[in-house]
Design an enzyme around this catalytic site. Structure first.
Site, PDB file in Angstrom:
ATOM      1  N   SER A 146       1.437  -0.883   0.429  1.00  0.00           N
ATOM      2  CA  SER A 146       0.000  -0.209  -0.272  1.00  0.00           C
ATOM      3  C   SER A 146       0.757   0.517  -0.041  1.00  0.00           C
ATOM      4  O   SER A 146       2.582   1.254   0.487  1.00  0.00           O
ATOM      5  CB  SER A 146      -0.903   0.570   1.036  1.00  0.00           C
ATOM      6  OG  SER A 146      -1.388   1.696   1.324  1.00  0.00           O
ATOM      7  N   TYR A 159      -2.100  -0.613  10.221  1.00  0.00           N
ATOM      8  CA  TYR A 159      -2.001  -0.761   9.029  1.00  0.00           C
ATOM      9  C   TYR A 159      -0.641   0.094   8.518  1.00  0.00           C
ATOM     10  O   TYR A 159       0.783  -1.089   6.963  1.00  0.00           O
ATOM     11  CB  TYR A 159      -2.789  -0.220   8.280  1.00  0.00           C
ATOM     12  CG  TYR A 159      -2.686  -0.141   6.928  1.00  0.00           C
ATOM     13  CD1 TYR A 159      -3.675  -1.513   6.693  1.00  0.00           C
ATOM     14  CD2 TYR A 159      -3.014   0.717   5.619  1.00  0.00           C
ATOM     15  CE1 TYR A 159      -4.277  -1.795   5.159  1.00  0.00           C
ATOM     16  CE2 TYR A 159      -2.822  -0.193   4.703  1.00  0.00           C
ATOM     17  CZ  TYR A 159      -3.658  -0.721   3.961  1.00  0.00           C
ATOM     18  OH  TYR A 159      -3.794  -0.996   2.902  1.00  0.00           O
TER      19      TYR A 159
END
Length: 259
Positions: A146, A159
């Site tokens: 990501s 995350y």
């Protein structure tokens, strides 16, 4: 790549029942691969198979929680029994929740949960897929990271940390498993997955002009954008590419935005 390149290939996509994972499953099935969708959500997995069958595409669903070592072992054993090889492993399974919380209020169990799925999961899958990958002619591992590995919003500790770790794991695996196995990553930015969710979660996207303007290409991304890159990186056309991370974000991370 030739139209027949994937016709004899076996491709495993973890977290492949919804979102980017399902987009990649559809693309590899269209390219002729034998696609295995693995996901912890059995309802989504069954719906994904039906969705592909409606397009006259075939795939197989095998449930698995990638954070659980025994389940990963069972997944790879099932693939070995049926196919006896694996040409591409796409480590896509990941979670972003629990919801954001200030650091002082973040339970470590929630932090650990995200890291177990997003970072430990790809490590376990690659470890136990290794004997199958080594049987393939030109095996590849692709980690779905990501842009949050490189930039953050407030209170996204778990995350961001998990995706940053996945970036490092990618180049570590590339050096360790080469020259036989290539390992790369894709780092998506804002990818709209509404139409690619399971029925109970599906929604029609609505993006403002401001949303679109954040991207130099003038739009929000879609799963097909990631899928096309995945087809390339797992193919022989990318035979001189390993240990790399391809950012697919419409240029969002290179545009300075002042508020």
């Amino acid at each position: 790549m030739s139209a027949a390149y994937y016709s004899s290939k076996v491709v495993l996509i973890t977290g492949g029942a919804q979102g980017i994972g399902l987009g990649m499953a559809q693309a590899f099935a269209q390219a002729g691969a034998k696609v295995i969708i693995s996901d912890v959500d059995a309802e989504a997995g069954k719906e994904a198979i039906v969705r592909l069958e409606e397009q006259h595409l075939q795939a197989e669903f095998l449930p698995c929680d990638v954070a659980e070592e025994d389940q990963v072992k069972q997944l790879m054993a099932a693939i070995e029994q049926k196919y006896n090889q694996l040409d591409a492993l796409i480590n896509n399974a990941g979670i972003a929740s629990p919801a954001r919380k200030p650091l002082a209020e973040l339970p470590m169990a929630e932090f650990d949960q995200v890291l177990n799925v997003n970072l430990r999961g790809p490590m376990l899958c690659t470890k136990y897929a290794l004997p199958l990958l080594q049987k393939a002619a030109h095996p590849a591992v692709l980690n779905i990271s990501s842009t949050r590995a490189f930039m953050s919003e407030p209170d996204t500790f778990a995350y961001s940390a998990s995706k940053g770790g996945l970036e490092a794991l990618t180049h570590s695996l590339a050096v360790s498993l080469g020259p036989k196995i290539r390992v790369n990553a894709i780092s998506p930015g804002w990818i709209e997955t509404g139409p690619w969710e399971k029925n109970s979660k599906r929604y029609e996207p609505e993006h403002s002009e401001e949303d679109k303007a954040q991207h130099p290409v003038g739009r929000v991304g879609v799963p097909e954008d990631v899928a096309e890159a995945a087809l390339f990186l797992c193919s022989d056309q990318a035979g001189f590419i390993t240990g790399q991370s391809l950012i697919i974000d419409g240029g969002m991370t290179v545009k300075m935005i002042y508020q």
